[in-house]
Design a protein around this motif. Structure first.
Motif, PDB file in Angstrom:
ATOM      1  N   LYS A   1       0.819  -1.220   0.000  1.00 47.04           N
ATOM      2  CA  LYS A   1       0.000   0.000   0.000  1.00 47.04           C
ATOM      3  C   LYS A   1       0.851   1.269   0.000  1.00 47.04           C
ATOM      4  O   LYS A   1       0.309   2.376  -0.059  1.00 47.04           O
ATOM      5  CB  LYS A   1      -0.907   0.002   1.233  1.00 47.04           C
ATOM      6  N   LEU A   2       2.150   1.087   0.058  1.00 49.83           N
ATOM      7  CA  LEU A   2       3.058   2.230   0.171  1.00 49.83           C
ATOM      8  C   LEU A   2       3.529   2.662  -1.220  1.00 49.83           C
ATOM      9  O   LEU A   2       4.105   1.868  -1.959  1.00 49.83           O
ATOM     10  CB  LEU A   2       4.255   1.830   1.033  1.00 49.83           C
ATOM     11  N   SER A   3       3.263   3.927  -1.588  1.00 42.94           N
ATOM     12  CA  SER A   3       3.735   4.409  -2.886  1.00 42.94           C
ATOM     13  C   SER A   3       5.242   4.649  -2.842  1.00 42.94           C
ATOM     14  O   SER A   3       5.839   4.771  -1.761  1.00 42.94           O
ATOM     15  CB  SER A   3       3.021   5.705  -3.264  1.00 42.94           C
ATOM     16  N   PHE A   4       5.846   4.727  -4.021  1.00 42.86           N
ATOM     17  CA  PHE A   4       7.283   4.950  -4.097  1.00 42.86           C
ATOM     18  C   PHE A   4       7.663   6.278  -3.455  1.00 42.86           C
ATOM     19  O   PHE A   4       8.641   6.372  -2.708  1.00 42.86           O
ATOM     20  CB  PHE A   4       7.733   4.915  -5.554  1.00 42.86           C
ATOM     21  N   LEU A   5       6.876   7.327  -3.699  1.00 47.65           N
ATOM     22  CA  LEU A   5       7.176   8.633  -3.115  1.00 47.65           C
ATOM     23  C   LEU A   5       7.033   8.602  -1.601  1.00 47.65           C
ATOM     24  O   LEU A   5       7.839   9.189  -0.869  1.00 47.65           O
ATOM     25  CB  LEU A   5       6.255   9.701  -3.710  1.00 47.65           C
ATOM     26  N   ASP A   6       6.010   7.902  -1.121  1.00 49.37           N
ATOM     27  CA  ASP A   6       5.844   7.784   0.335  1.00 49.37           C
ATOM     28  C   ASP A   6       7.030   7.046   0.951  1.00 49.37           C
ATOM     29  O   ASP A   6       7.503   7.404   2.038  1.00 49.37           O
ATOM     30  CB  ASP A   6       4.550   7.032   0.659  1.00 49.37           C
TER      31      ASP A   6
END
Length: 472
Positions: A164-169
């Motif tokens: 659920k974690l985006s690359f930017l996050d």
């Protein structure tokens, strides 16, 4: 001896140290991480007045501890088994074990201990592998009868939060706190840089993908997440995981200002330097469908005398006093060879496959013991062999590949020997058997009368490598 049925009233660090299951422990103080390494003979340390704050804390309150297992295959192997035993000891001492399966990290691949990048697995293969290793975990980690449910094992999958974690996050939450110099100093990276496989032939630079390079950050994030969301405070792993574990303790300290702890155990190796958990046929799998209880038992009864009691301490839940007595008896006159190995084999087989697995392994061993049945087919029962056929290697061969053929040819056709030359040397050295009878000549042939009830043939190379042949 069975696994204890209730939590033991001992400090977990002392328990693990006494059994040779501690290689290093983290100790965080004023932002610094110090590594305390012990000799392999860890039992020289006293079991009282532990100098480590972690150990003192564990004397007072139950904690949650985790170990990660990436889905690189559809079963764990005997080398992974030591991690499950260590988690089980935490559980028996009143703590809660968390087994983390790497649905996310399995898509990346841990470079630790590898000289080349792992192959990328499909999502379907990863899911199948996750199911397999989850079953393996359940073979060892089970609720303790009569114990508080807070010690019940938990299985989690890191795809549930990393997915659920985006690359930017990820860059903002984790990457901003990571220092490239520190990441490059980890053994998993340095060893790859120094290996021939890890060097680019053109410019001698590092051959490690960005994906692999960031693996340590994913594992670090797992540790921090498990602490934030589930209160996990300790991570365990093999000695090759030290860099990944300390990446997690460092991240949690920088982001949340909390002290997390890591414990590593020594990787299993034999005194002759060979890797434990490997055989000529490949890995010693925990899944019974990949390696039968009989095959597991046979691997363990071949352990050298120099290693057997050490492995008893690390791989079983036997009382240490009992193991010491066995070790003492091995040096005494009248000791029967392989007695200790048989005890080790039964204990580990029972832990992984239960009492029925031990019965099956011992039955197969008794029926298929070369040199004890006199001669030929009449002394063996086809029904008995079929009943235990799942517990030993077996193969189907056409009659034309068996009858009238030399024993040398049949040994090769059945896959018990790799070549005719190897088979001839085996027979010359007295290690070839047909139906438990020693083959005395490389020119001997297999005839109709050698078939057990007209359909089976029992081959052996030495006293412990057997093959059941179904003749069609």
């Amino acid at each position: 001896m069975s696994i204890p049925g209730a939590a033991v009233d001992e400090n977990i660090i002392d328990v693990l140290r006494a059994r040779g299951l501690v290689d290093a422990v983290t100790h965080e103080e004023i932002g610094e991480v110090e590594k305390f390494s012990y000799l392999s003979s860890l039992r020289i340390f006293p079991n009282t007045d532990s100098p480590f704050p972690l150990a003192m804390q564990l004397c007072e309150d139950p904690v949650k501890v985790y170990c990660g297992f990436d889905p690189t295959a559809d079963s764990l192997h005997l080398g992974n088994y030591i991690a499950l035993v260590t988690l089980r000891w935490f559980q028996l001492c009143g703590h809660q074990p968390v087994a983390l399966v790497g649905g996310a990290t399995g898509k990346v691949g841990d470079p630790s201990g590898k000289s080349a990048e792992r192959p990328i697995l499909s999502d379907e293969t990863i899911d199948e592998n996750l199911a397999g290793i989850s079953r393996n975990i359940g073979q060892v980690l089970k609720p303790i009868d009569g114990a508080d449910a807070t010690t019940d094992p938990v299985i989690m999958n890191n795809i549930d939060w990393v997915g659920k974690l985006s690359f930017l996050d990820f860059l903002r939450k984790v990457g901003i706190f990571a220092r490239v110099g520190t990441m490059l100093s980890k053994d998993s990276v340095k060893l790859r840089m120094d290996s021939e496989e890890g060097k680019d032939k053109l410019n001698h630079g590092l051959r490690m993908s960005f994906t692999e390079f960031t693996y340590q950050l994913l594992q670090a994030y797992d540790f921090m997440y498990l602490n934030e969301q589930h209160g996990v405070r300790i991570q365990i792993g093999g000695s090759d995981q030290w860099g990944n574990i300390t990446a997690g303790t460092e991240l949690a300290r920088k982001v949340n200002g909390v002290a997390l702890f890591g414990i590593t155990f020594p990787l299993l190796t034999r005194s002759d330097g060979k890797k434990f958990g490997k055989s000529e046929g490949g890995a010693i799998w925990l899944a019974p469908e990949k390696l039968s209880p009989y095959q597991l038992y046979q691997y363990l009864v071949k352990i050298p005398d120099d290693d057997v009691c050490n492995f008893m301490r690390r791989l079983t839940f036997m009382d240490l006093t009992e193991i010491d007595e066995i070790e003492k008896s091995m040096a005494e006159e009248g000791y029967k060879a392989n007695t200790a190995q048989k005890i080790l084999g039964e204990e580990v087989t029972r832990i992984l496959h239960g009492d029925e697995g031990v019965k099956s392994a011992l039955a197969a061993t008794a029926v298929a013991a070369p040199g004890k049945a006199g001669n030929a087919a009449g002394s063996l029962s086809a029904d008995a062999l079929e009943a235990i056929s799942g517990d030993m290697p077996n193969v189907n061969l056409e009659k034309e590949n068996v009858l009238g053929k030399s024993v040398v040819d049949v040994l090769v056709n059945a896959g018990l020997q790799n070549s005719k030359g190897e088979a001839r040397r085996l027979i010359k050295n007295g290690g070839g058997y047909v139906n438990n009878a020693k083959v005395t000549s490389a020119e001997a042939t297999v005839n109709e009368t050698d078939l057990i009830e007209g359909r089976l043939l029992l081959l052996a190379a030495g006293k412990k490598s057997k093959m059941l042949v179904r003749v069609q």
